[in-house]
Motif scaffolding. Structure first.
Motif, short mmCIF file in Angstrom:
data_model
loop_
_atom_site.label_atom_id
_atom_site.label_comp_id
_atom_site.label_asym_id
_atom_site.label_seq_id
_atom_site.Cartn_x
_atom_site.Cartn_y
_atom_site.Cartn_z
N ASP A 91 0.82 -1.21 0.00
CA ASP A 91 0.00 0.00 0.00
C ASP A 91 0.86 1.26 0.00
N THR A 92 1.98 1.24 0.72
CA THR A 92 2.87 2.41 0.78
C THR A 92 3.53 2.64 -0.59
N ILE A 93 3.95 1.58 -1.25
CA ILE A 93 4.55 1.72 -2.58
C ILE A 93 3.51 2.25 -3.57
N LYS A 94 2.31 1.69 -3.53
CA LYS A 94 1.23 2.19 -4.40
C LYS A 94 0.97 3.66 -4.13
N SER A 95 0.92 4.03 -2.88
CA SER A 95 0.68 5.42 -2.49
C SER A 95 1.78 6.33 -3.02
N PHE A 96 3.04 5.88 -2.92
CA PHE A 96 4.15 6.67 -3.45
C PHE A 96 3.95 6.94 -4.94
N PHE A 97 3.66 5.90 -5.69
CA PHE A 97 3.45 6.06 -7.14
C PHE A 97 2.28 7.01 -7.42
N GLU A 98 1.17 6.77 -6.76
CA GLU A 98 -0.03 7.57 -7.01
C GLU A 98 0.16 9.03 -6.60
N ASN A 99 0.81 9.27 -5.48
CA ASN A 99 1.04 10.65 -5.01
C ASN A 99 2.01 11.41 -5.90
N TYR B 228 2.33 2.81 -13.08
CA TYR B 228 2.96 1.55 -12.68
C TYR B 228 1.97 0.42 -12.90
N ASN B 229 2.50 -0.79 -12.87
CA ASN B 229 1.69 -2.00 -12.87
C ASN B 229 2.07 -2.79 -11.63
N ASP C 147 2.67 -12.38 -8.11
CA ASP C 147 4.13 -12.44 -7.98
C ASP C 147 4.69 -11.39 -7.03
N LYS C 148 3.84 -10.44 -6.60
CA LYS C 148 4.26 -9.33 -5.72
C LYS C 148 5.36 -8.51 -6.40
N VAL C 149 5.08 -8.09 -7.64
CA VAL C 149 6.05 -7.33 -8.43
C VAL C 149 5.41 -6.07 -8.98
N PHE C 150 6.05 -4.94 -8.72
CA PHE C 150 5.69 -3.67 -9.35
C PHE C 150 6.58 -3.49 -10.56
N ASN D 23 14.97 5.30 -21.70
CA ASN D 23 14.10 4.78 -20.65
C ASN D 23 14.78 3.65 -19.89
N VAL D 24 14.64 3.69 -18.58
CA VAL D 24 15.16 2.65 -17.72
C VAL D 24 13.95 1.94 -17.10
N ARG D 25 13.94 0.64 -17.22
CA ARG D 25 12.85 -0.16 -16.67
C ARG D 25 13.06 -0.34 -15.17
N MET D 26 11.99 -0.22 -14.40
CA MET D 26 12.07 -0.40 -12.95
C MET D 26 11.20 -1.57 -12.53
N ILE D 27 11.77 -2.42 -11.68
CA ILE D 27 11.04 -3.57 -11.13
C ILE D 27 11.24 -3.55 -9.62
N ILE D 28 10.15 -3.65 -8.89
CA ILE D 28 10.23 -3.79 -7.43
C ILE D 28 9.67 -5.17 -7.11
N HIS D 29 10.53 -6.01 -6.57
CA HIS D 29 10.16 -7.40 -6.27
C HIS D 29 10.10 -7.57 -4.76
N LEU D 30 8.90 -7.87 -4.25
CA LEU D 30 8.70 -8.04 -2.80
C LEU D 30 8.84 -9.48 -2.38
N GLU D 31 9.50 -9.68 -1.27
CA GLU D 31 9.59 -10.96 -0.59
C GLU D 31 8.93 -10.78 0.79
N ASP D 32 8.98 -11.80 1.65
CA ASP D 32 8.29 -11.73 2.93
C ASP D 32 8.75 -10.57 3.81
N ASN D 33 10.04 -10.29 3.88
CA ASN D 33 10.57 -9.30 4.81
C ASN D 33 11.41 -8.21 4.14
N PHE D 34 11.47 -8.20 2.83
CA PHE D 34 12.28 -7.20 2.14
C PHE D 34 11.77 -7.03 0.71
#
Length: 158
Positions: free
Chosen positions: A6-14, A19-20, A25-28, A40-51
């Motif tokens: 939710d915090t990452i989504k909020s960052f993007f939206e604000n 973003y997608n 897979d828990k991937v932005f 253009n540089v592609r950005m991927i945020i990959h979430l795991e359980d604690n990081f």
């Protein structure tokens, strides 16, 4: 993990940043226009359980004949970096910058999310032009690093 998502989504939206998010897979995924030859540089945020990891992926790939000199360049660039590192995929020549955020037992702020994204973009911006020079056969790894780091000093003195 839901709170971090939710915090990452909020960052993007604000920040009106498109973003997608793949919930399974828990991937932005998103991108950044560097506003220069790096494109253009592609950005991927990959979430795991604690990081989570943020990957900033360059759109140019290294030709196999340049793998050894690019590997040296990346090691020289990585030396002394405090947050993150460059990586090269020896399968296909992909170059990316990776940063890491541990969120075990803590709340991550939008500021932390922003910093974890911006550091990778800043490092691609700092070292990308020298890396492209090297990938085109223009200079040695040492010369190209010196070019990048002198450009950094030049821009700071203006």
């Amino acid at each position: 993990m839901k709170k971090v998502i939710d915090t990452i989504k909020s960052f993007f939206e604000n920040n009106d940043w498109k973003y997608n998010f793949n919930d399974e897979d828990k991937v932005f995924s998103s991108g950044i226009d560097m506003g220069n030859i790096l494109g253009n540089v592609r950005m991927i945020i990959h979430l795991e359980d604690n990081f989570y990891n943020v990957y900033m992926v360059m759109n140019s790939k290294v030709e196999e004949k340049y793998f050894p000199v690019v590997a040296e360049f990346l090691h020289r660039a990585n030396y002394g970096l405090k947050d993150g590192n460059f990586e090269m995929d020896y399968r296909d020549g992909e170059i990316r910058y990776k940063s890491f955020v541990n969120f075990k037992n803590i709340d991550v702020s939008e500021e932390v999310v922003g910093e974890s994204i911006i550091v990778g973009a800043a490092m691609i911006d700092r070292y990308g032009k020298g890396l492209l020079k090297l990938m085109l056969g223009d200079g040695s790894p040492k010369e190209c690093i010196e070019f990048c780091e002198s450009e950094e000093k030049d821009s700071m003195s203006n």
